[in-house]
Design a protein around this motif. Structure first.
Motif, mmCIF file in Angstrom:
data_model
loop_
_atom_site.group_PDB
_atom_site.id
_atom_site.type_symbol
_atom_site.label_atom_id
_atom_site.label_comp_id
_atom_site.label_asym_id
_atom_site.label_seq_id
_atom_site.Cartn_x
_atom_site.Cartn_y
_atom_site.Cartn_z
ATOM 1 N N ALA A 51 0.753 -0.675 -0.090
ATOM 2 C CA ALA A 51 0.288 0.124 -0.142
ATOM 3 C C ALA A 51 0.988 1.226 -0.092
ATOM 4 O O ALA A 51 0.531 1.766 0.814
ATOM 5 N N THR A 52 1.656 1.348 -1.036
ATOM 6 C CA THR A 52 2.721 2.539 -0.919
ATOM 7 C C THR A 52 2.811 2.926 -2.661
ATOM 8 O O THR A 52 2.825 2.294 -3.208
ATOM 9 N N LYS A 53 3.010 4.390 -2.535
ATOM 10 C CA LYS A 53 2.920 4.952 -3.923
ATOM 11 C C LYS A 53 4.380 4.740 -4.540
ATOM 12 O O LYS A 53 4.560 4.798 -5.567
ATOM 13 N N ALA A 54 5.145 4.071 -3.248
ATOM 14 C CA ALA A 54 6.133 3.840 -4.619
ATOM 15 C C ALA A 54 6.471 2.429 -5.602
ATOM 16 O O ALA A 54 7.070 2.570 -6.267
ATOM 17 N N VAL A 55 5.398 2.600 -5.903
ATOM 18 C CA VAL A 55 5.035 1.160 -6.906
ATOM 19 C C VAL A 55 4.406 1.606 -7.710
ATOM 20 O O VAL A 55 5.122 1.662 -9.276
ATOM 21 N N LEU A 56 4.988 3.404 -7.962
ATOM 22 C CA LEU A 56 4.134 4.153 -9.007
ATOM 23 C C LEU A 56 5.613 4.658 -9.776
ATOM 24 O O LEU A 56 5.412 5.083 -10.788
ATOM 25 N N SER A 57 6.952 4.166 -9.223
ATOM 26 C CA SER A 57 7.952 4.666 -9.881
ATOM 27 C C SER A 57 8.156 3.255 -11.271
ATOM 28 O O SER A 57 9.072 3.772 -11.832
ATOM 29 N N ASP A 58 7.844 2.493 -10.945
ATOM 30 C CA ASP A 58 8.355 1.281 -12.493
ATOM 31 C C ASP A 58 6.328 0.610 -12.133
ATOM 32 O O ASP A 58 6.469 -0.208 -11.492
ATOM 33 N N ALA A 60 4.249 -1.325 -14.128
ATOM 34 C CA ALA A 60 4.009 -2.079 -14.963
ATOM 35 C C ALA A 60 5.136 -3.843 -14.372
ATOM 36 O O ALA A 60 4.240 -4.539 -14.433
ATOM 37 N N ARG A 61 6.212 -2.851 -13.718
ATOM 38 C CA ARG A 61 7.080 -4.200 -12.662
ATOM 39 C C ARG A 61 5.996 -4.063 -10.857
ATOM 40 O O ARG A 61 5.576 -5.483 -10.769
ATOM 41 N N LEU A 62 5.779 -3.416 -10.620
ATOM 42 C CA LEU A 62 5.303 -3.113 -8.521
ATOM 43 C C LEU A 62 4.219 -2.788 -8.599
ATOM 44 O O LEU A 62 3.395 -3.147 -7.725
ATOM 45 N N ARG A 63 3.272 -2.115 -9.524
ATOM 46 C CA ARG A 63 2.102 -2.179 -10.082
ATOM 47 C C ARG A 63 0.987 -2.988 -9.828
ATOM 48 O O ARG A 63 0.165 -4.535 -9.972
ATOM 49 N N ASP A 64 1.800 -3.954 -11.541
ATOM 50 C CA ASP A 64 0.808 -4.438 -12.315
ATOM 51 C C ASP A 64 0.600 -5.535 -12.878
ATOM 52 O O ASP A 64 1.028 -6.397 -14.304
ATOM 53 N N PHE A 65 2.316 -6.113 -12.357
ATOM 54 C CA PHE A 65 2.506 -7.863 -12.234
ATOM 55 C C PHE A 65 1.518 -8.619 -12.196
ATOM 56 O O PHE A 65 1.454 -9.733 -13.011
ATOM 57 N N TRP A 66 0.280 -8.005 -11.972
ATOM 58 C CA TRP A 66 -0.677 -8.850 -11.716
ATOM 59 C C TRP A 66 -1.475 -9.895 -13.221
ATOM 60 O O TRP A 66 -1.890 -10.397 -13.707
#
Length: 404
Positions: A51-58, A60-66
């Protein structure tokens, strides 16, 4: 039974058991191939447990790996790396915020079926919520067919639903009490086991579920049935798991995780299962951030914590009943800094932060405390699987947690 059904199915058997403990044919084998069973967890849901906006740094890799082009590679990589199973995080609705935390996911039926088609050995643990009025026959049909396709690799994590938003989506205005939820789960599980194992059509007349001449074909390939898991944390939930399930999630209420608390809970659930003549494998949900050194891992964790999506976390706390509605003026939503960070980075999972040696030692500590399976969720799942393959597996073999 309706007379029309009685005439069509003369070999129907009446279900004499309506609640657990109930294990027709006995329990599945829980010994496993390794002392510590490794599951790739929450690969099927947007941002996983992050639950961190750090996933928005990448993204495709950190948020949308699903998304399937990514997830299919992730699952193949996990199998090649030596993971024993994958475990899906079950969602009907997410928690929004800037990152859209858990707002998209591959569901309990699609994900294991798709995973079965692209893997050969990986166990397929899926998560299903009971309490929304869904009949066990419906789940029995889907899971039996999936296990048939997978060659006997399926297991089901049964959740007694808690999310008020999800009840509303199913048109249910008031959540049942905790006691009622586990009565429903207990009856649901009993009928599910009948349908998975019976050679004959079943008549079942329970308080919450009825079935007349019910049967599924093909039946599951798993013998005597697929594994059943529970993530209950209350005493009444522990009792349900002890009577009906084979795998049991436990968690610590201490920030970061307390091995003493894991040990106490593991002993409690083993003792409860033994009273019913049953066995249970203890599981722990873990959130993983690994680097070459502890200092590098700590630096990354600080960055992730600074970027926690407060709106998404607030929604999670309220909708899952973990706390009252929080004042957004309070920096830590009324949780305090430590618990705020814990929920933002891995929900209430055991924190595996540090160097490869540190993480391996922490896993050894969990195992010594009675944990036989860990569900690993990574901030960066693709990199995490590679790190497990290249760095953790050799260290876990050295510590006696993996067989050669």
């Amino acid at each position: 039974m309706p007379e029309s059904i009685r005439q069509l199915k003369s070999d129907t058997e009446k279900a004499e058991v309506l609640r657990g403990p109930f294990d027709p044919g006995g329990q599945p084998d829980l010994s496993g191939d390794h002392p510590l069973h490794l599951s790739l967890f929450a690969w099927n849901v947007r941002s996983g447990l992050s639950a961190t906006k750090a996933v928005l740094s990448d993204p495709a890799r950190l948020r949308d790996f699903w998304e399937w082009p990514s997830a299919s590679k992730l699952l193949k990589g996990a199998e090649a790396a030596g993971f024993d199973s994958q475990l899906q995080y079950g969602m009907w609705s997410g928690f929004g915020g800037e990152i859209g935390w858990n707002d998209s996911a591959l569901d309990f039926a699609t994900a294991p079926a798709a995973a079965a088609a692209i893997t050969e050995r990986l166990g397929l643990l899926t998560t299903f919520h009971v309490g929304y009025g869904v009949h066990p026959l419906w789940l029995a049909k889907i899971t039996s067919a999936t296990d048939h396709v997978a060659g006997g690799r399926l297991g089901v994590n049964i959740i007694a639903s808690t999310n008020a938003n999800d009840y509303a989506q199913f048109g249910i205005g008031d959540k049942p009490s905790r006691e009622q939820k586990y009565e429903i789960a207990d009856e649901f599980t009993t009928l599910l086991k009948y349908l998975w194992t019976s050679d004959h059509p079943i008549d079942f007349e329970g308080k919450y579920f009825q079935a007349y001449g019910a049967q599924v074909s093909p039946r599951p390939k798993s013998s005597p049935r697929p594994l059943l898991m529970s993530a209950a944390q209350s005493d009444i939930g522990f009792d349900y798991a002890a009577r009906q399930c084979d795998l049991m999630f436990i968690a610590s209420n201490v920030t970061g995780g307390s091995l003493d608390e894991y040990r106490t809970k593991a002993e409690k659930i083993h003792a409860a299962a033994a009273q019913y003549g049953r066995k249970i494998r203890i599981c722990a949900m873990c959130y993983v951030v690994m680097e070459e050194t502890d200092a590098e891992a700590e630096k990354k964790v600080r960055w992730m914590a600074d970027e926690i999506d407060r709106e998404a976390l607030r929604n999670h706390i309220i909708r899952t009943g973990l706390g009252p509605e929080a004042d957004l003026e309070d920096r830590y939503l009324g949780l305090g800094e430590d618990r705020y960070t814990q929920f933002g980075l891995g929900m209430h999972g055991y924190q595996l932060f540090g160097s490869y040696d540190t993480v391996a030692d922490k896993l050894a500590g969990l195992h010594e405390a009675g944990v036989g399976q860990v569900a690993l969720c990574f901030f960066d799942p693709h990199r995490g699987v590679e790190q497990m393959r290249d760095h953790l597996m050799p260290r876990l073999r050295e510590r006696g947690l993996r067989n050669d």
